[in-house]
Motif scaffolding. Structure first.
Motif, PDB file in Angstrom:
ATOM      1  N   LYS A 228      20.302 -37.456  61.179  1.00 53.39           N
ATOM      2  CA  LYS A 228      21.278 -38.083  60.291  1.00 53.39           C
ATOM      3  C   LYS A 228      21.432 -37.291  59.009  1.00 53.39           C
ATOM      4  N   SER A 229      20.341 -36.812  58.471  1.00 53.85           N
ATOM      5  CA  SER A 229      20.409 -36.013  57.247  1.00 53.85           C
ATOM      6  C   SER A 229      21.208 -34.734  57.478  1.00 53.85           C
ATOM      7  N   ASP A 232      24.967 -35.668  57.754  1.00 54.85           N
ATOM      8  CA  ASP A 232      25.541 -35.960  56.426  1.00 54.85           C
ATOM      9  C   ASP A 232      25.765 -34.677  55.644  1.00 54.85           C
ATOM     10  N   GLU A 235      28.877 -32.993  57.088  1.00 57.33           N
ATOM     11  CA  GLU A 235      30.108 -33.702  56.713  1.00 57.33           C
ATOM     12  C   GLU A 235      30.469 -33.429  55.265  1.00 57.33           C
ATOM     13  N   ARG A 236      29.458 -33.423  54.390  1.00 56.13           N
ATOM     14  CA  ARG A 236      29.743 -33.161  52.983  1.00 56.13           C
ATOM     15  C   ARG A 236      30.261 -31.745  52.789  1.00 56.13           C
TER      16      ARG A 236
END
Length: 257
Positions: A228-229, A232, A235-236
Protein backbone atom coordinates in the motif's frame (compact mmCIF):
# COMPACT_ATOMS: atom_id res chain seq x y z
CA UNK A 1 68.70 -68.70 -0.18
CA UNK A 2 66.71 -68.92 3.06
CA UNK A 3 68.70 -66.13 4.72
CA UNK A 4 68.43 -63.94 1.63
CA UNK A 5 64.64 -64.45 1.58
CA UNK A 6 64.39 -63.52 5.27
CA UNK A 7 66.48 -60.43 4.59
CA UNK A 8 64.27 -59.32 1.70
CA UNK A 9 61.09 -59.98 3.71
CA UNK A 10 62.34 -57.77 6.54
CA UNK A 11 62.50 -60.44 9.24
CA UNK A 12 66.21 -59.82 9.73
CA UNK A 13 68.38 -56.75 9.09
CA UNK A 14 72.05 -56.45 8.49
CA UNK A 15 73.91 -54.37 11.05
CA UNK A 16 77.38 -52.96 11.52
CA UNK A 17 79.23 -53.44 14.79
CA UNK A 18 80.29 -50.08 16.21
CA UNK A 19 81.40 -51.17 19.66
CA UNK A 20 81.16 -53.83 22.26
CA UNK A 21 77.56 -54.95 22.31
CA UNK A 22 76.54 -52.08 19.98
CA UNK A 23 75.11 -52.50 16.49
CA UNK A 24 73.86 -49.95 13.98
CA UNK A 25 71.56 -50.38 10.99
CA UNK A 26 73.52 -50.95 7.79
CA UNK A 27 72.43 -49.19 4.61
CA UNK A 28 73.51 -52.14 2.45
CA UNK A 29 71.00 -54.90 3.06
CA UNK A 30 72.76 -57.76 1.24
CA UNK A 31 73.54 -61.18 2.59
CA UNK A 32 77.12 -61.68 3.73
CA UNK A 33 78.05 -64.79 5.72
CA UNK A 34 80.58 -62.81 7.74
CA UNK A 35 78.20 -59.94 8.59
CA UNK A 36 76.11 -59.23 11.69
CA UNK A 37 72.33 -59.55 11.58
CA UNK A 38 69.50 -58.55 13.88
CA UNK A 39 66.32 -60.59 14.24
CA UNK A 40 63.10 -58.59 14.63
CA UNK A 41 60.87 -60.22 17.23
CA UNK A 42 57.89 -58.34 18.63
CA UNK A 43 56.81 -61.01 21.06
CA UNK A 44 53.21 -61.76 22.00
CA UNK A 45 50.69 -59.14 20.92
CA UNK A 46 47.96 -60.37 23.25
CA UNK A 47 48.48 -57.69 25.91
CA UNK A 48 48.66 -54.96 23.26
CA UNK A 49 45.39 -56.12 21.72
CA UNK A 50 43.76 -56.30 25.16
CA UNK A 51 44.81 -52.75 26.06
CA UNK A 52 43.65 -51.49 22.67
CA UNK A 53 40.25 -53.10 23.19
CA UNK A 54 39.97 -51.63 26.69
CA UNK A 55 40.85 -48.20 25.28
CA UNK A 56 38.11 -48.45 22.65
CA UNK A 57 35.54 -49.64 25.21
CA UNK A 58 36.51 -46.86 27.61
CA UNK A 59 36.23 -44.22 24.88
CA UNK A 60 32.79 -45.48 23.83
CA UNK A 61 31.67 -45.59 27.47
CA UNK A 62 32.69 -41.98 28.05
CA UNK A 63 31.19 -40.67 24.80
CA UNK A 64 27.90 -42.47 25.51
CA UNK A 65 27.51 -40.72 28.87
CA UNK A 66 24.21 -38.98 27.85
CA UNK A 67 22.49 -42.38 27.48
CA UNK A 68 23.81 -43.85 30.72
CA UNK A 69 21.19 -45.11 33.18
CA UNK A 70 20.24 -42.57 35.82
CA UNK A 71 21.69 -44.58 38.73
CA UNK A 72 25.10 -44.75 36.99
CA UNK A 73 25.12 -40.98 36.54
CA UNK A 74 24.28 -40.51 40.22
CA UNK A 75 27.01 -42.98 41.20
CA UNK A 76 29.55 -41.15 39.01
CA UNK A 77 28.48 -37.83 40.56
CA UNK A 78 29.03 -39.19 44.08
CA UNK A 79 32.44 -40.60 43.14
CA UNK A 80 33.51 -37.29 41.58
CA UNK A 81 32.38 -35.25 44.58
CA UNK A 82 34.04 -37.64 47.02
CA UNK A 83 37.30 -37.51 45.07
CA UNK A 84 37.16 -33.71 44.96
CA UNK A 85 36.59 -33.43 48.72
CA UNK A 86 39.37 -35.94 49.42
CA UNK A 87 41.84 -34.04 47.23
CA UNK A 88 41.02 -30.69 48.84
CA UNK A 89 41.25 -32.18 52.35
CA UNK A 90 44.52 -33.98 51.64
CA UNK A 91 46.18 -30.92 50.09
CA UNK A 92 45.01 -28.74 53.00
CA UNK A 93 46.32 -31.22 55.58
CA UNK A 94 49.60 -31.55 53.69
CA UNK A 95 50.05 -27.77 53.64
CA UNK A 96 49.15 -27.34 57.33
CA UNK A 97 51.69 -29.98 58.41
CA UNK A 98 54.37 -28.31 56.32
CA UNK A 99 53.65 -24.86 57.77
CA UNK A 100 53.60 -26.07 61.39
CA UNK A 101 57.01 -27.70 61.07
CA UNK A 102 58.36 -24.94 58.85
CA UNK A 103 57.79 -22.48 61.70
CA UNK A 104 60.05 -24.68 63.86
CA UNK A 105 62.77 -24.70 61.20
CA UNK A 106 62.04 -27.96 59.40
CA UNK A 107 60.53 -28.87 56.04
CA UNK A 108 58.18 -31.85 56.11
CA UNK A 109 56.25 -32.93 53.02
CA UNK A 110 53.90 -35.84 52.47
CA UNK A 111 54.60 -37.12 48.95
CA UNK A 112 57.06 -34.31 48.10
CA UNK A 113 57.02 -35.19 44.38
CA UNK A 114 53.24 -35.29 44.11
CA UNK A 115 52.98 -32.27 41.78
CA UNK A 116 56.18 -32.87 39.80
CA UNK A 117 54.99 -33.06 36.18
CA UNK A 118 58.32 -34.42 34.94
CA UNK A 119 57.83 -37.72 36.82
CA UNK A 120 55.59 -40.65 36.05
CA UNK A 121 52.50 -41.47 38.08
CA UNK A 122 54.27 -44.10 40.19
CA UNK A 123 57.37 -41.96 40.75
CA UNK A 124 55.18 -39.05 41.91
CA UNK A 125 54.35 -41.04 45.06
CA UNK A 126 58.02 -41.76 45.87
CA UNK A 127 59.18 -41.14 48.55
CA UNK A 128 56.20 -41.21 50.91
CA UNK A 129 57.53 -38.24 52.91
CA UNK A 130 60.58 -36.01 53.27
CA UNK A 131 61.98 -34.38 56.41
CA UNK A 132 64.79 -31.85 56.02
CA UNK A 133 66.19 -28.86 57.83
CA UNK A 134 64.79 -25.53 56.73
CA UNK A 135 66.78 -23.08 54.66
CA UNK A 136 68.61 -20.37 56.65
CA UNK A 137 67.57 -16.73 56.56
CA UNK A 138 63.79 -17.30 56.84
CA UNK A 139 63.32 -16.07 60.39
CA UNK A 140 61.31 -13.02 59.37
CA UNK A 141 58.97 -15.09 57.21
CA UNK A 142 58.39 -17.54 60.05
CA UNK A 143 57.69 -14.68 62.45
CA UNK A 144 55.17 -13.19 60.02
CA UNK A 145 53.43 -16.57 59.69
CA UNK A 146 53.25 -16.95 63.48
CA UNK A 147 51.75 -13.47 63.78
CA UNK A 148 49.16 -14.25 61.11
CA UNK A 149 48.23 -17.52 62.83
CA UNK A 150 47.83 -15.78 66.18
CA UNK A 151 45.67 -13.09 64.59
CA UNK A 152 43.46 -15.75 63.00
CA UNK A 153 42.96 -17.62 66.29
CA UNK A 154 42.17 -14.36 68.10
CA UNK A 155 39.60 -13.51 65.44
CA UNK A 156 37.98 -16.94 65.74
CA UNK A 157 37.87 -16.60 69.53
CA UNK A 158 36.36 -13.11 69.48
CA UNK A 159 33.94 -13.83 66.62
CA UNK A 160 32.59 -17.30 67.36
CA UNK A 161 29.29 -16.61 65.60
CA UNK A 162 30.96 -15.73 62.31
CA UNK A 163 33.28 -18.73 62.51
CA UNK A 164 30.38 -21.05 63.29
CA UNK A 165 28.49 -19.58 60.34
CA UNK A 166 31.50 -20.28 58.14
CA UNK A 167 31.65 -23.92 59.28
CA UNK A 168 27.89 -24.30 58.75
CA UNK A 169 28.18 -22.80 55.27
CA UNK A 170 30.90 -25.34 54.40
CA UNK A 171 28.68 -28.19 55.59
CA UNK A 172 25.78 -26.88 53.52
CA UNK A 173 28.09 -26.58 50.53
CA UNK A 174 29.17 -30.22 50.87
CA UNK A 175 25.55 -31.34 51.26
CA UNK A 176 24.58 -29.38 48.16
CA UNK A 177 27.43 -31.05 46.27
CA UNK A 178 26.14 -34.53 47.09
CA UNK A 179 22.52 -33.58 46.44
CA UNK A 180 23.29 -31.87 43.13
CA UNK A 181 21.70 -28.56 44.11
CA UNK A 182 24.50 -26.37 42.77
CA UNK A 183 22.91 -26.31 39.30
CA UNK A 184 20.36 -23.65 40.10
CA UNK A 185 19.07 -23.23 36.55
CA UNK A 186 17.96 -26.87 36.31
CA UNK A 187 14.72 -27.92 37.97
CA UNK A 188 14.39 -31.21 39.80
CA UNK A 189 11.84 -32.41 37.26
CA UNK A 190 14.30 -31.69 34.43
CA UNK A 191 17.03 -33.63 36.25
CA UNK A 192 14.66 -36.56 36.86
CA UNK A 193 13.61 -36.59 33.19
CA UNK A 194 17.13 -36.24 31.79
CA UNK A 195 17.08 -39.81 30.42
CA UNK A 196 13.56 -39.67 29.03
CA UNK A 197 12.85 -39.10 25.35
CA UNK A 198 11.50 -35.58 24.99
CA UNK A 199 8.32 -35.58 22.88
CA UNK A 200 6.03 -32.52 22.67
CA UNK A 201 2.49 -32.91 23.97
CA UNK A 202 -0.65 -32.14 21.95
CA UNK A 203 -1.04 -28.87 23.83
CA UNK A 204 2.52 -27.84 22.95
CA UNK A 205 1.99 -28.79 19.29
CA UNK A 206 -1.27 -26.77 19.19
CA UNK A 207 0.48 -23.77 20.75
CA UNK A 208 3.31 -24.03 18.22
CA UNK A 209 0.85 -24.15 15.31
CA UNK A 210 -1.10 -21.20 16.73
CA UNK A 211 2.11 -19.20 17.13
CA UNK A 212 3.12 -20.07 13.56
CA UNK A 213 -0.32 -18.96 12.25
CA UNK A 214 -0.06 -15.64 14.11
CA UNK A 215 3.40 -15.12 12.67
CA UNK A 216 2.11 -15.76 9.14
CA UNK A 217 -0.78 -13.31 9.63
CA UNK A 218 1.63 -10.68 10.92
CA UNK A 219 3.91 -11.18 7.91
CA UNK A 220 0.96 -10.83 5.53
CA UNK A 221 -0.19 -7.62 7.23
CA UNK A 222 3.30 -6.17 6.95
CA UNK A 223 3.45 -7.14 3.27
CA UNK A 224 0.06 -5.46 2.62
CA UNK A 225 1.17 -2.26 4.35
CA UNK A 226 4.36 -2.30 2.32
CA UNK A 227 2.49 -2.74 -0.97
CA UNK A 228 0.00 0.00 0.00
CA UNK A 229 2.81 2.40 0.80
CA UNK A 230 4.44 1.69 -2.57
CA UNK A 231 1.12 2.18 -4.40
CA UNK A 232 0.47 5.52 -2.63
CA UNK A 233 3.94 6.69 -3.53
CA UNK A 234 3.47 5.82 -7.21
CA UNK A 235 0.02 7.53 -7.30
CA UNK A 236 1.44 10.68 -5.75
CA UNK A 237 4.30 10.75 -8.24
CA UNK A 238 1.87 10.14 -11.11
CA UNK A 239 -0.34 13.05 -9.99
CA UNK A 240 2.67 15.31 -9.72
CA UNK A 241 3.76 14.31 -13.23
CA UNK A 242 0.29 15.11 -14.61
CA UNK A 243 0.25 18.48 -12.86
CA UNK A 244 3.68 19.30 -14.28
CA UNK A 245 2.55 18.35 -17.79
CA UNK A 246 -0.54 20.56 -17.50
CA UNK A 247 1.56 23.47 -16.28
CA UNK A 248 3.97 23.10 -19.17
CA UNK A 249 1.11 22.93 -21.68
CA UNK A 250 -0.48 26.12 -20.26
CA UNK A 251 2.86 27.90 -20.43
CA UNK A 252 3.30 26.89 -24.04
CA UNK A 253 -0.21 28.05 -24.93
CA UNK A 254 0.46 31.41 -23.25
CA UNK A 255 3.62 31.88 -25.27
CA UNK A 256 1.73 31.15 -28.50
CA UNK A 257 -0.82 33.86 -27.66
Amino acid sequence: MMCQSLLRAGYIHRATRTGRGQLEFCDTQKWDPSGHYVWDFEGSRGLSHLLTGLLIVGMLTVTCFPIWPHFLKVYLWYCSVTLLIFMISFISLRTLLFLNLWILGYEFWIFPNLFDESLSVIDSFKPAFSFDNGAPGQRYYRSALVAAAIAFFVYCYNQPTDFDSFIAAQKDFVNDLYEGKLIADTSQQAKDDIDKIKRPSFEELAMEEEAAARANVAREEIAKLHRKSIDDTYERLFDEDEAAVDLIERMLEGNDD
